[in-house]
Design an enzyme around this catalytic site. Structure first.
Site, mmCIF file in Angstrom:
data_model
loop_
_atom_site.group_PDB
_atom_site.id
_atom_site.type_symbol
_atom_site.label_atom_id
_atom_site.label_comp_id
_atom_site.label_asym_id
_atom_site.label_seq_id
_atom_site.Cartn_x
_atom_site.Cartn_y
_atom_site.Cartn_z
ATOM 1 N N ARG A 129 9.850 5.789 -2.776
ATOM 2 C CA ARG A 129 10.223 6.669 -3.896
ATOM 3 C C ARG A 129 11.666 7.147 -3.784
ATOM 4 N NH1 ARG A 129 5.407 9.761 -2.633
ATOM 5 N NH2 ARG A 129 3.603 8.748 -3.590
ATOM 6 N N ASP B 63 -10.116 0.104 0.383
ATOM 7 C CA ASP B 63 -10.228 1.534 0.634
ATOM 8 C C ASP B 63 -11.610 1.991 0.150
ATOM 9 O OD1 ASP B 63 -7.663 1.763 1.655
ATOM 10 O OD2 ASP B 63 -6.781 2.071 -0.325
ATOM 11 N N ARG C 74 0.835 -1.209 0.000
ATOM 12 C CA ARG C 74 0.000 0.000 0.000
ATOM 13 C C ARG C 74 0.868 1.256 0.000
ATOM 14 N NH1 ARG C 74 -5.100 -0.190 1.961
ATOM 15 N NH2 ARG C 74 -4.859 1.725 3.150
ATOM 16 N N ARG D 122 -8.791 -6.473 13.434
ATOM 17 C CA ARG D 122 -8.241 -5.480 14.325
ATOM 18 C C ARG D 122 -9.283 -4.424 14.580
ATOM 19 N NH1 ARG D 122 -4.722 -1.791 13.382
ATOM 20 N NH2 ARG D 122 -4.877 -1.960 11.132
ATOM 21 N N GLU E 258 -4.574 7.291 18.169
ATOM 22 C CA GLU E 258 -5.145 6.033 17.684
ATOM 23 C C GLU E 258 -4.375 4.851 18.269
ATOM 24 O OE1 GLU E 258 -5.889 5.879 13.410
ATOM 25 O OE2 GLU E 258 -5.242 3.791 13.400
ATOM 26 N N TYR F 59 -9.173 -5.781 2.694
ATOM 27 C CA TYR F 59 -8.690 -4.464 3.113
ATOM 28 C C TYR F 59 -9.004 -3.460 1.994
ATOM 29 C CZ TYR F 59 -5.039 -1.518 5.401
ATOM 30 O OH TYR F 59 -4.325 -0.548 6.057
ATOM 31 N N ARG G 151 -0.647 6.522 15.915
ATOM 32 C CA ARG G 151 -0.581 7.825 15.251
ATOM 33 C C ARG G 151 -1.480 8.829 15.946
ATOM 34 N NH1 ARG G 151 -3.005 5.527 9.464
ATOM 35 N NH2 ARG G 151 -4.632 4.288 10.421
HETATM 36 N N1 UDP Z 1 3.308 1.145 7.928
HETATM 37 C C1 UDP Z 1 4.430 1.178 8.736
HETATM 38 N N2 UDP Z 1 4.878 2.376 9.225
HETATM 39 C C2 UDP Z 1 4.222 3.532 8.986
HETATM 40 C C3 UDP Z 1 3.068 3.512 8.150
HETATM 41 C C4 UDP Z 1 2.629 2.290 7.654
HETATM 42 O O1 UDP Z 1 5.018 0.145 9.016
HETATM 43 O O2 UDP Z 1 4.664 4.593 9.483
HETATM 44 C C5 UDP Z 1 2.868 -0.163 7.415
HETATM 45 C C6 UDP Z 1 1.979 -0.874 8.425
HETATM 46 O O3 UDP Z 1 2.210 -2.256 8.348
HETATM 47 C C7 UDP Z 1 0.590 -0.520 7.911
HETATM 48 C C8 UDP Z 1 0.790 -0.544 6.404
HETATM 49 O O4 UDP Z 1 2.101 -0.013 6.236
HETATM 50 O O5 UDP Z 1 -0.367 -1.455 8.333
HETATM 51 C C9 UDP Z 1 -0.227 0.245 5.619
HETATM 52 O O6 UDP Z 1 -0.264 1.586 6.104
HETATM 53 P P1 UDP Z 1 -1.483 2.576 5.778
HETATM 54 O O7 UDP Z 1 -1.050 3.937 6.183
HETATM 55 O O8 UDP Z 1 -1.918 2.355 4.377
HETATM 56 O O9 UDP Z 1 -2.603 2.036 6.780
HETATM 57 P P2 UDP Z 1 -4.081 2.600 7.085
HETATM 58 O O10 UDP Z 1 -4.001 4.089 6.940
HETATM 59 O O11 UDP Z 1 -5.024 1.924 6.126
HETATM 60 O O12 UDP Z 1 -4.337 2.170 8.492
#
Ligand code: UDP
Length: 378
Positions: free
Chosen positions: A176, A361, A172, A255, A311, A359, A286
């Site tokens: 870059r 979006d 996901r 989860r 969160e 999963y 976060r």
């Molecule tokens: N992830 C991570 N560190 C970060 C952000 C994301 O390891 O700082 C990994 C983590 O396993 C997460 C996945 O990338 O479940 C997808 O992140 P995304 O931000 O897409 O998750 P969402 O916003 O859907 O909860």
């Protein structure tokens, strides 16, 4: 009634809207007191700042059909999502990009040099053969960056060994070799100009759509319950698939999230909408600061107050709201069994993140609902 829809999230509302527009009478039931599923938002009482009640929702898509469709119900702001992460008390840009790499290694690598370095650090794994999240992440960014930004965050978020998580979860996030730190790669991105709830309500606003809230499909005391409706009227079910079959094939793991909201007497708490906390020592994953999602509302929002939400992530019990399918190998076997059961349910279609244990979006749920309508239901 021509169609009963269980759940009023984006999947259910898209089906409802399409069915109503083609002249069908639709009833949508939802056990919550509001529509919209986890996309629901409301203005925080003291400040008027729009808060996404079930965690931040950022709309993005590259699908022209979905983009055209959603624009029938709302306009979008020009918000572009960017995320930063705090690791050992230092803030880095995400997704991992040349800025992150150079800050982490205290270097000034060019794109070619950074690629060569990551390739060397990733040595043991190849992205195309990666069997799980850990192998995939190491293949993409090498072990040091994986351990700093991914390993502990993922452990907090999923409480599952990254070796047991599917590689797609990490796919996901783009990696870059430029300084571009847009979180999403999609063609279109933005937030609904007057909020998620206004958008969701417009989708449901049709004389052929009857929305019944506080109505649980599994409550035999209410007339539109499962036993009374299956086989009597076509149904689109968007709740958890394991719940529908009363966990006959075992519970799939989900989860859930817990949110801790605070109104603070500062104009700006963190300078950005989402700050991740990469380290195991910080219990939350976060912090969302909602006013930053809508800079164009600065004249409406208070200049000296802000709303933040920490969160936390944990395994869901049956009494919790499921948010994310964990999707371990055992879950995937369970899901196949549920798919077989689902095929045998007369006139019941399963859709959405919960109904398909995927999963998805928002744009994916809407796209899947449009396909289901066109290909199976219309
Ligand atoms: N992830 C991570 N560190 C970060 C952000 C994301 O390891 O700082 C990994 C983590 O396993 C997460 C996945 O990338 O479940 C997808 O992140 P995304 O931000 O897409 O998750 P969402 O916003 O859907 O909860």
């Amino acid at each position: 009634m021509d169609l009963l829809i269980v759940g009023s999230g984006f999947f259910g509302l898209t089906i409802a809207e399409r069915a109503a527009a083609s002249g069908r009478k639709v009833t949508v039931i939802d056990r919550r007191h509001h529509i919209g599923g986890n996309a629901y938002s409301e203005d925080e009482e003291q400040t008027g700042i729009e808060v996404h009640r079930y965690g931040a929702h950022l709309f993005h898509t590259s699908n022209p059909t979905v983009w055209e469709y959603v624009n029938r119900f709302t306009t979008f702001t020009d918000y572009v999502h960017r995320v930063y992460t705090n690791h050992n008390g230092v803030v880095y840009p995400l997704p991992i990009n040349l800025g992150t790499i150079n800050q982490f290694f205290q270097a000034a690598y060019s794109p070619t040099e950074a690629r060569a370095l990551v390739h060397e650090l990733a040595g043991e794994f190849d992205a195309k053969d990666a069997a799980n999240l850990e192998e995939k992440a190491i293949a993409l960014i090498g072990r040091p960056l994986y351990e700093a930004f991914i390993r502990d965050y993922t452990a907090k978020q999923w409480q599952t060994d990254p070796k047991d998580l599917p590689a797609e979860v990490i796919s996901r996030l783009p990696v870059r070799y430029t300084y571009d730190n847009r979180y999403f790669n999609d063609t279109w991105e933005g937030l609904p100009t007057d909020g998620y709830t206004a958008w969701l309500e417009r989708m449901a606003d049709h004389p052929n759509i009857d929305v019944k809230l506080d109505t649980d499909f599994f409550d035999t005391a209410q007339p539109l319950n499962k036993a009374a409706t299956v086989g009597q009227v076509p149904i689109v079910y968007t709740g958890p698939v394991d719940r529908y079959f009363d966990y006959a094939e075992g519970a799939l793991s989900w989860r859930t999230l817990d949110f801790e909201e605070e109104v603070l007497d500062v104009g700006d708490y963190q300078g950005t909408s989402v700050m991740n906390y990469a380290d195991a020592g910080v219990p939350y994953t976060r912090v969302h600061e909602f006013k930053h999602f809508h800079p164009e509302r600065a004249d409406r929002y208070p200049a000296d107050r802000t709303v933040i939400m920490r969160e936390y992530s944990r395994f869901a019990t049956r009494d919790d709201e499921p948010y994310y399918p964990v999707n371990t190998p055992q879950d995937r076997a369970g899901l196949l069994a549920y798919r077989d059961l689902a095929k045998g349910e007369k006139d019941v279609q399963f859709g959405g993140r919960l109904g398909t244990y995927q999963y998805l979006d928002m744009h994916m749920a809407i796209g899947a609902a449009l396909s289901m309508w066109n290909n199976q239901l219309a």
